[in-house]
Design an enzyme around this catalytic site. Structure first.
Site, PDB file in Angstrom:
ATOM      1  N   ASP A 191       0.837  -1.294   0.051  1.00  0.00           N
ATOM      2  CA  ASP A 191      -0.183   0.071  -0.095  1.00  0.00           C
ATOM      3  C   ASP A 191       0.717   1.248  -0.076  1.00  0.00           C
ATOM      4  OD1 ASP A 191      -2.506   1.447  -0.101  1.00  0.00           O
ATOM      5  OD2 ASP A 191      -2.559   1.594   2.146  1.00  0.00           O
ATOM      6  N   CYS A 243     -23.313   2.772   4.425  1.00  0.00           N
ATOM      7  CA  CYS A 243     -22.366   3.890   4.692  1.00  0.00           C
ATOM      8  C   CYS A 243     -23.027   5.112   4.999  1.00  0.00           C
ATOM      9  CB  CYS A 243     -21.771   3.957   3.095  1.00  0.00           C
ATOM     10  SG  CYS A 243     -20.614   5.235   2.907  1.00  0.00           S
TER      11      CYS A 243
END
Length: 381
Positions: free
Chosen positions: A141, A205
């Site tokens: 990452d 969400c």
């Protein structure tokens, strides 16, 4: 010296065993052809969904061309490492408005360092055992590489509608890493997607950041807002953030597959400084030195003290009214930067409004009680 097909097959099996010995929960191998993802990546960037993450646009299609990052590479060894802590206290912390919610991946040591070190050890092990210069390079990452499509291609799971990789036996509470290598190892088969018609992650969400299946507008995502965004957090998202001061796990909490998630066995991912359920006010009183000391070796440190204070101010504004919170916010007004001051003023306004509402409710209750008492008294009382 080169290896024949049987030797390469045996080596691939051995690599997976070595990976498990190093603490990886799953290891897969794939080729580096991600051309099928180039149009989707370009479309996502053109929509501006990357927000202020300029590095996403800077490298563009290089993200879908891993071999350009390490010339000579022809395979990716993709790894998974679980990070779900014991007693995660997800709902408990989110419900207690005076507590700070930190995304569970960030409560321990920085995963970049942990996985990268283990991937490096894996590469060295391969070189030592084969006596070949394998030309490996680890990634965690931290470079323009599409980790999730590689993991999917290597059979580690499928990319869910929230854009995270899911495994039917482990959910999504895990980190990914890759080791690019120049050996023509046999590749693994991808697994079938199993999200079906479920849209729980999209529905739950808090900011509706999952704008379509498999498509996230980072500019609305609480993880982006509290970690990547450099400046002021837009007003329309501040109340929705609640007490989430670093990242957000809601899309993962909503996912039915996470009932199968495995607890992490990695000691480095255990919580530090009580970050599973720390008081907002306790963190608010950290000065910059305390922040730096307590976040040494943590991914939280990368946002810096100012954004840490910015996020905490929003959390305190969203907390239930407390004189202690109001006083603590006011006490820091004069010493804070303009960025933090803006969010403190918002938080003070929120706390003041809650105070007025509480006083009004109390006054109404008193009046109702008086009326009840008066109705029960004799006329000449």
């Amino acid at each position: 010296m080169s290896l024949n097909q049987q030797q390469l097959k045996n080596l691939a099996t051995q690599i997976k065993l070595w990976g498990k010995e190093l603490g990886f929960n799953q290891v897969g191998i794939c080729d580096l052809n991600l051309s099928a993802h180039e149009d989707k990546l370009t479309e996502w960037l053109n929509k501006g969904f990357h927000g202020e993450m300029e590095y996403m646009a800077k490298y563009g299609l290089m993200r879908a061309r891993p071999a350009e990052l390490h010339p000579g590479s022809i395979r990716a060894i993709s790894v998974r490492m679980d990070y779900l802590p014991e007693h995660a206290q997800f709902a408990q912390t989110l419900k207690q408005t005076d507590k700070a919610y930190v995304s569970r991946y960030a409560i321990g040591r920085d995963y970049h360092k942990v996985l990268r070190n283990k991937l490096k050890q894996l590469g060295q092990k391969i070189e030592q055992q084969t006596e070949l210069n394998t030309g490996f390079r680890p990634f965690v990452d931290s470079a323009p590489i599409m980790e999730r499509p590689l993991a999917e291609k290597a059979g580690l799971g499928w990319v869910g509608k929230h854009s995270l990789v899911l495994d039917e036996n482990a959910g999504s509470w895990f980190f990914l890493g890759e080791l690019l290598i120049n050996l023509p190892l046999p590749v693994d088969e991808p697994v079938k997607e199993q999200c079906g018609s479920c849209v729980a992650c999209m529905t739950l969400c808090p900011t509706n950041a999952i704008v379509a299946p498999y498509e996230v507008d980072a500019r609305k995502c609480i993880s982006y807002l509290t970690i990547e965004l450099q400046g002021e957090i837009p007003l329309e998202f501040r109340q929705l953030i609640g007490n989430r001061i670093y990242g957000c796990d809601d899309c993962q909490l909503a996912c039915p597959w996470n009932r199968y998630a495995q607890l992490s066995q990695e000691q480095d991912f255990k919580q530090r400084h009580g970050l599973l359920s720390q008081d907002l006010l306790t963190l608010w009183h950290w000065d910059e030195k305390t922040f730096l000391d307590n976040t040494q070796g943590s991914p939280i440190r990368r946002i810096g003290y100012q954004r840490w204070q910015r996020n905490l101010a929003i959390g305190l504004g969203n907390a239930d009214f407390s004189p202690a919170i109001l006083n603590a916010l006011q006490a820091k007004l004069t010493e804070s930067s303009e960025l933090v001051k803006n969010h403190i003023n918002w938080a003070i306004e929120q706390q003041t409004m809650k105070q007025i509402h509480a006083q009004s409710s109390q006054s109404k209750q008193v009046k109702r009680l008086v009326r009840v008492i008066e109705k029960g008294l004799p006329r000449d009382a």
